[in-house]
Scaffold this motif. Structure first.
Motif, PDB file in Angstrom:
ATOM      1  N   CYS A   1      69.344 -77.098 -14.554  1.00  0.00           N
ATOM      2  CA  CYS A   1      67.491 -75.718 -13.980  1.00  0.00           C
ATOM      3  C   CYS A   1      66.987 -76.419 -13.361  1.00  0.00           C
ATOM      4  O   CYS A   1      65.495 -75.549 -12.956  1.00  0.00           O
ATOM      5  CB  CYS A   1      67.735 -75.725 -15.760  1.00  0.00           C
TER       6      CYS A   1
ATOM      7  N   LEU B   1      59.594 -73.607 -18.983  1.00  0.00           N
ATOM      8  CA  LEU B   1      60.811 -73.020 -18.763  1.00  0.00           C
ATOM      9  C   LEU B   1      60.094 -71.649 -19.938  1.00  0.00           C
ATOM     10  O   LEU B   1      60.096 -71.400 -20.814  1.00  0.00           O
ATOM     11  CB  LEU B   1      61.267 -73.832 -20.398  1.00  0.00           C
TER      12      LEU B   1
ATOM     13  N   LYS C   1      59.260 -67.778 -19.943  1.00  0.00           N
ATOM     14  CA  LYS C   1      60.126 -66.247 -19.737  1.00  0.00           C
ATOM     15  C   LYS C   1      60.470 -66.330 -18.695  1.00  0.00           C
ATOM     16  O   LYS C   1      61.597 -65.427 -17.818  1.00  0.00           O
ATOM     17  CB  LYS C   1      59.685 -65.637 -20.320  1.00  0.00           C
TER      18      LYS C   1
ATOM     19  N   ASN D   1      60.339 -67.993 -15.781  1.00  0.00           N
ATOM     20  CA  ASN D   1      61.334 -68.738 -14.197  1.00  0.00           C
ATOM     21  C   ASN D   1      62.009 -68.765 -15.279  1.00  0.00           C
ATOM     22  O   ASN D   1      63.834 -68.575 -14.189  1.00  0.00           O
ATOM     23  CB  ASN D   1      60.482 -69.855 -14.808  1.00  0.00           C
ATOM     24  N   LEU D   2      63.430 -67.973 -16.584  1.00  0.00           N
ATOM     25  CA  LEU D   2      63.546 -68.165 -16.560  1.00  0.00           C
ATOM     26  C   LEU D   2      64.634 -67.337 -16.658  1.00  0.00           C
ATOM     27  O   LEU D   2      65.738 -67.063 -16.044  1.00  0.00           O
ATOM     28  CB  LEU D   2      64.043 -68.319 -18.288  1.00  0.00           C
TER      29      LEU D   2
ATOM     30  N   TYR E   1      65.936 -67.607 -13.096  1.00  0.00           N
ATOM     31  CA  TYR E   1      66.532 -68.695 -13.226  1.00  0.00           C
ATOM     32  C   TYR E   1      68.273 -67.921 -13.032  1.00  0.00           C
ATOM     33  O   TYR E   1      68.986 -67.626 -12.881  1.00  0.00           O
ATOM     34  CB  TYR E   1      66.361 -69.394 -13.634  1.00  0.00           C
TER      35      TYR E   1
ATOM     36  N   PRO F   1      72.279 -71.247 -19.472  1.00  0.00           N
ATOM     37  CA  PRO F   1      70.419 -71.332 -19.530  1.00  0.00           C
ATOM     38  C   PRO F   1      70.758 -71.264 -21.255  1.00  0.00           C
ATOM     39  O   PRO F   1      70.370 -71.602 -22.056  1.00  0.00           O
ATOM     40  CB  PRO F   1      70.475 -70.030 -19.886  1.00  0.00           C
TER      41      PRO F   1
ATOM     42  N   ILE G   1      68.601 -74.195 -23.056  1.00  0.00           N
ATOM     43  CA  ILE G   1      67.237 -74.029 -23.065  1.00  0.00           C
ATOM     44  C   ILE G   1      66.569 -74.289 -23.948  1.00  0.00           C
ATOM     45  O   ILE G   1      65.957 -74.681 -24.912  1.00  0.00           O
ATOM     46  CB  ILE G   1      67.106 -73.458 -21.685  1.00  0.00           C
TER      47      ILE G   1
ATOM     48  N   SER H   1      61.462 -67.190 -24.816  1.00  0.00           N
ATOM     49  CA  SER H   1      62.787 -68.028 -24.289  1.00  0.00           C
ATOM     50  C   SER H   1      64.028 -66.918 -25.326  1.00  0.00           C
ATOM     51  O   SER H   1      64.692 -66.383 -24.277  1.00  0.00           O
ATOM     52  CB  SER H   1      62.575 -68.766 -24.209  1.00  0.00           C
TER      53      SER H   1
END
Length: 124
Positions: free
Chosen positions: A47, A67, A69, A71-72, A75, A94, A97, A118
């Motif tokens: 990550c 980190l 929402k 970007n995740l 990802y 993930p 995270i 997240s």
């Protein structure tokens, strides 16, 4: 009560300091095996590599705000569409995270909104 906004450097230092999460929290408190800790470390490094390579963030400047929402979600897309990893792998990576954000939000309430956000991300 007046709140002082942390600088990006302070946030980044805070991000790297709770990586004691991997060295203490997981094995000693949560009773995770060394294999699980190694898996978490690998997933977190992937990550961080993603944030560095695809989002253009300098590794030493990465912080919990990165980190987020958006970007995740990006990802997850990157793992599935660019790397062409299986849905099982995309769901596994993930998983580190959320517990990391949970641990960090216990230490600093400023991270709580990111942690809650997240939790709303759907995986494959």
């Amino acid at each position: 009560m007046r709140r002082h906004k942390k600088s990006k450097a302070q946030d980044s230092a805070f991000f790297w300091s709770p990586l004691r999460f991997l060295e203490h929290e997981l094995p000693a408190i949560r009773k995770k095996s060394q294999n699980t800790v190694a898996s978490y470390r690998t997933s977190l490094n992937i990550c961080i590599d993603y944030l560095e390579d695809m989002k253009g963030l300098r590794r030493e400047r990465i912080c919990f705000q990165d980190l987020n929402k958006e970007n995740l979600k990006d990802y997850l897309v990157w793992m599935g569409q660019i790397r062409e990893w299986s849905p099982k792998t995309c769901n596994l990576r993930p998983t580190v995270i959320s517990p990391l954000l949970s641990y960090a939000s216990e230490e600093c309430m400023d991270i709580t909104p990111g942690f809650v956000s997240s939790k709303t991300i759907s995986t494959w």
